[in-house]
Design a protein around this motif. Sequence first.
Motif: not given
Length: 279
Positions: A179-198
């Motif tokens: 896009h023109a001027g793409p905006r930021p979003s939030t990301f997470i690594h697969a291992s970290e979301i596995a840790d978080f869900l646990t």
Amino acid sequence: MNKVLVLGGSRYFGRGVVERLRDAGMDVTVLNRGSTPAPSGVAHLIADRDDEAGLKAALGSRSFDVVLDQVCYTPVQAEIARRVLRTDRYVMTSTIEVYDQVRTETPMAESLVTPATVDLGLPEYEYGEGKRQAEAVFSAGDTPFVSVRVAHVLGGEDFTGRLRHYVERLDAGDAVDIHAGPRPSTFIHASEIADFLTWATLADFTGPVNAGSHGGLSAVDIARAISIEPRFRVVERDASPFSFDRYAVLDTSRATGLGFSFSSTTDWLGEAIEDARKG
């Protein structure tokens, strides 16, 4: 020993959650359609969650201390689960896309989306709307409920191919569509979301909670982490994955306040890019 039922959990970070729960000493049961076997040391039930009678038959008289639902995408699926599953606590893996109608210039707190309307008659649902309405079904029930609103997941054995799209195009010298001027979003690594869900499965809080690493990324940020001189092509539609025309950064202060410490995207983005390059 807590008895945990995981719906789904057969691939990507879902399998990592199952293995972590098992290794934490939980009595884990996985329920899926049988295309992938459960990890060793984990009980396995085979059923289609959309088939209420079949789901009842597979579960029998079993009850659980907590259910982790990795694969609930619609309010119809949520209604079936609410009627059939017997549990003291229900945790649903939701998504950052529940905020897809929010327009803001500050990080998005959980209170910005409080699902209340449910339409069980729709033939299909957009991803974000389906998750919002599924959250609404569970929130209206009597069972203590958690919705984990997961940021965009990168790294590991990512089957979506979204980051690989960037790597392949940029490594070949092609442009990435943005896009023109793409905006930021939030990301997470697969291992970290596995840790978080646990962690969230074994905790005792309720309500929605955002999960994502610190440090928002735009499509330009991702491209520049891959290539020294990335090429871009500005488009009005059909942009590359992760190119957003709205600010979409999560406020993760609730999770932090509850006791989970997130990494920063700079800690793992390079590793995720190499995973995509190898894959």
